[in-house]
Design an enzyme around this catalytic site. Structure first.
Site, PDB file in Angstrom:
ATOM      1  N   GLY A 130       0.802  -1.216   0.000  1.00 43.23           N
ATOM      2  CA  GLY A 130       0.000   0.000   0.000  1.00 43.23           C
ATOM      3  C   GLY A 130       0.832   1.261   0.000  1.00 43.23           C
ATOM      4  O   GLY A 130       0.448   2.275   0.567  1.00 43.23           O
ATOM      5  N   GLY A 132       1.705   3.226  -2.581  1.00 41.70           N
ATOM      6  CA  GLY A 132       1.401   4.254  -3.563  1.00 41.70           C
ATOM      7  C   GLY A 132       2.478   4.395  -4.615  1.00 41.70           C
ATOM      8  O   GLY A 132       2.447   5.331  -5.415  1.00 41.70           O
ATOM      9  N   LEU A 133       3.435   3.448  -4.645  1.00 39.87           N
ATOM     10  CA  LEU A 133       4.520   3.471  -5.630  1.00 39.87           C
ATOM     11  C   LEU A 133       4.283   2.473  -6.760  1.00 39.87           C
ATOM     12  O   LEU A 133       5.203   2.181  -7.529  1.00 39.87           O
ATOM     13  CB  LEU A 133       5.862   3.170  -4.948  1.00 39.87           C
ATOM     14  CG  LEU A 133       6.267   4.116  -3.815  1.00 39.87           C
ATOM     15  CD1 LEU A 133       7.602   3.683  -3.217  1.00 39.87           C
ATOM     16  CD2 LEU A 133       6.357   5.562  -4.319  1.00 39.87           C
ATOM     17  N   GLY A 134       3.066   1.956  -6.860  1.00 40.28           N
ATOM     18  CA  GLY A 134       2.768   0.990  -7.913  1.00 40.28           C
ATOM     19  C   GLY A 134       3.374  -0.369  -7.667  1.00 40.28           C
ATOM     20  O   GLY A 134       3.648  -1.115  -8.613  1.00 40.28           O
ATOM     21  N   SER A 136       2.234  -3.273  -6.323  1.00 39.00           N
ATOM     22  CA  SER A 136       1.503  -4.485  -6.701  1.00 39.00           C
ATOM     23  C   SER A 136       1.603  -4.748  -8.199  1.00 39.00           C
ATOM     24  O   SER A 136       1.837  -5.880  -8.637  1.00 39.00           O
ATOM     25  CB  SER A 136       0.035  -4.372  -6.290  1.00 39.00           C
ATOM     26  OG  SER A 136      -0.092  -4.307  -4.887  1.00 39.00           O
ATOM     27  N   GLU A 168      -4.203  -8.406 -13.616  1.00 39.62           N
ATOM     28  CA  GLU A 168      -4.507  -7.722 -12.363  1.00 39.62           C
ATOM     29  C   GLU A 168      -5.898  -7.086 -12.369  1.00 39.62           C
ATOM     30  O   GLU A 168      -6.650  -7.216 -11.398  1.00 39.62           O
ATOM     31  CB  GLU A 168      -3.442  -6.654 -12.102  1.00 39.62           C
ATOM     32  CG  GLU A 168      -3.525  -6.021 -10.726  1.00 39.62           C
ATOM     33  CD  GLU A 168      -2.398  -5.055 -10.449  1.00 39.62           C
ATOM     34  OE1 GLU A 168      -2.360  -4.495  -9.348  1.00 39.62           O
ATOM     35  OE2 GLU A 168      -1.553  -4.847 -11.346  1.00 39.62           O
ATOM     36  N   ASP A 180       0.789   2.007 -13.814  1.00 40.64           N
ATOM     37  CA  ASP A 180       1.802   1.295 -13.046  1.00 40.64           C
ATOM     38  C   ASP A 180       2.456   0.180 -13.849  1.00 40.64           C
ATOM     39  O   ASP A 180       3.673  -0.028 -13.789  1.00 40.64           O
ATOM     40  CB  ASP A 180       1.185   0.699 -11.776  1.00 40.64           C
ATOM     41  CG  ASP A 180       0.631   1.760 -10.842  1.00 40.64           C
ATOM     42  OD1 ASP A 180       0.917   2.953 -11.077  1.00 40.64           O
ATOM     43  OD2 ASP A 180      -0.083   1.393  -9.898  1.00 40.64           O
TER      44      ASP A 180
END
Length: 363
Positions: A130, A132-134, A136, A168, A180
Site C-alpha cells: 500500500g 502508492g509506488l505501484g 503491486s 490484475e 503502473d
C-alpha cells in the site's frame, strides 16, 4: 531457448524438478508526478488519459525455480507469507497470494496447455504494501517477465505491461488504473497516454542530465507510516466518472492538463514550476474522492511545507502511502531530518532507466 530445458528434463511438466537454472526478474517502482487517475476507466476510454511518471531505485523481485517437493509453492518473503498447493489443484483467486497464483495460472493455461509444472514462485518488494509506488503492479510485471524468459515467450515491454494489466485488473478484478504496469515494464521518465480502444502511447522523455541531477537533488519522498487501501478511493472516483459528476470530471481534466504542463516544466529543468503543478494537482486530486487525504498525510504535508518544501502531493491514489516533495537542494537534508523526527520515513531517491528485466542463474 527455454532455460529450463536440459538433458535430464524432457518437458516443462510435472516431472520438471531437476532443471539446471533458476529465473529471476525485477521491475522498478514509480513515482506518479502528474495525471494519476486519468488512466482509470471510464475516463480514459472516453476522454483519453495522460500521466507523467518516473521509475525509481526501488524494485519488485520475482524468483521462479523448480519445486523440490513436486508441488506449486508461492512465497512473499517481505510479507512473511507462503502457501503450497498440489499439482492440478485450483486454489481460489480471492484470498492469499492471488497475484502469484493468477500469473502462474495464466501461463499454464495459455502457454503450457494446462500442464502445470512443479515450481516455487517467490517475491519481495522494496516498499511496504500500500505504498502508492505501484508496487503491486510492478510485482505482477516482474512475475510475467520471469515467466517470459523461462518460457522463451516473444513478449516486448508493451506486451508484458498489457498482460500484467489484464491479469490484475480483468482476471482478478482489482481496482486501479493502467500507468503502473507500463511504468514498470518500460522504466525511465515517461509521458504515457491512454486512449480509447485500449491504445497506449509511451513517450520516453530525453531530459538533459543536468536537469535530472537537479530533479533528484530537489526531491524528497516520505512514507507516512500508513499503508493505504486504495480500492475505496478508486471506486468513488469511478462512480463519479460513471455518473458524470461535474466536480470529478473537472478535476480529472485538470489532472490531465497538469501532466502535459509537468512534462514541459521537467524538460525546461524548472523545479519551482514542477512544485507549483504538484500543489495544483494535489488540490485537484483531493476533489476526486473522500479519503485521498488523511490526518497522517495532512500532518506530514503541512510540516513539510512549513519547513521549506516548495510543493508536494501523494504518489498514487492517496489515503496514505508515500508523499513526494520538491525543495531547494540545500534544504533537502533538513527536510528529511524533520520529517523523520515527526514519525515519517523520509529519504532521497534516484531515477532508474531500465524497465523490467529477467535473467537466469545456475542452480
Amino acid at each position: 531457448m527455454n532455460v529450463w530445458r536440459g538433458e535430464q528434463v524432457e518437458t516443462l511438466g510435472r516431472r520438471r524438478t531437476t532443471a539446471a537454472f533458476d529465473v529471476r526478474a525485477r521491475a522498478p517502482l514509480r513515482l506518479g508526478l502528474a495525471g494519476g487517475g486519468t488512466d482509470l476507466s471510464p475516463y480514459c476510454d472516453q476522454f483519453g488519459g495522460a500521466v507523467l511518471n518516473v521509475t525509481i531505485d526501488r524494485f519488485a523481485f520475482a524468483h521462479v525455480s523448480p519445486d523440490p517437493h513436486g508441488a506449486v509453492t508461492f512465497r512473499a518473503h517481505d510479507l512473511g507469507v507462503g502457501e503450497r498447493h498440489a499439482l492440478g489443484s485450483r486454489p481460489r483467486l480471492d484470498e492469499g497470494l492471488v497475484l502469484h497464483r493468477a500469473v502462474y495460472d495464466h501461463m499454464v493455461e495459455t502457454y503450457l496447455d494446462g500442464d502445470a509444472p512443479a515450481l516455487t514462485v517467490s517475491t519481495n518488494i522494496d516498499a511496504p504494501a500500500g505504498s502508492g509506488l505501484g508496487s503491486s503492479s510492478a510485482l505482477v510485471v516482474a512475475l510475467v517477465e520471469a515467466f517470459r524468459l523461462a518460457l522463451d515467450l516473444p513478449l516486448g515491454p508493451g506486451d508484458v505491461a498489457h498482460l500484467a494489466f489484464m491479469i490484475e485488473r480483468r482476471k482478478l478484478g482489482l481496482a486501479g488504473g493502467r500507468q503502473d504496469q507500463y511504468a514498470a515494464a518500460y522504466g525511465g521518465v515517461n509521458f504515457i497516454e491512454f486512449l480509447p480502444g485500449d491504445k497506449v502511447l509511451v513517450s520516453p522523455l530525453r531530459v538533459p542530465r543536468a536537469y535530472l541531477n537537479e530533479f533528484e537533488s530537489s526531491l524528497v519522498i516520505c512514507f507516512t507510516g500508513q499503508s493505504r487501501h486504495s480500492e475505496t478511493i478508486i471506486k468513488e472516483q469511478i462512480d463519479g466518472l460513471v455518473g458524470m459528476n461535474a466536480e470529478t470530471l473537472e478535476s480529472m481534466h485538470q489532472l490531465k492538463a497538469d501532466a502535459a504542463l509537468m512534462r514541459e516544466a521537467l524538460l525546461r529543468g524548472d523545479m519551482r514550476d514542477m512544485a507549483e503543478i504538484l500543489m495544483r494537482s494535489w488540490k485537484a486530486k483531493k476533489r476526486t474522492a473522500r479519503g485521498v487525504a488523511t490526518d497522517a498525510v495532512d500532518r506530514l504535508f503541512d510540516l513539510a511545507i512549513a519547513e521549506g518544501a516548495w510543493g508536494g502531493k501523494v504518489s498514487g491514489a492517496g489515503g496514505g502511502g508515500f508523499l513526494m516533495f520538491f525543495t531547494d537542494p540545500e534544504n533537502r537534508h533538513h527536510l528529511i531530518s524533520t520529517l523523520n523526527a515527526a514519525g515519517g520515513q523520509a529519504s532521497s531517491v534516484k531515477v532508474t532507466f531500465e524497465g523490467a528485466e529477467a535473467w537466469s542463474v545456475p542452480r
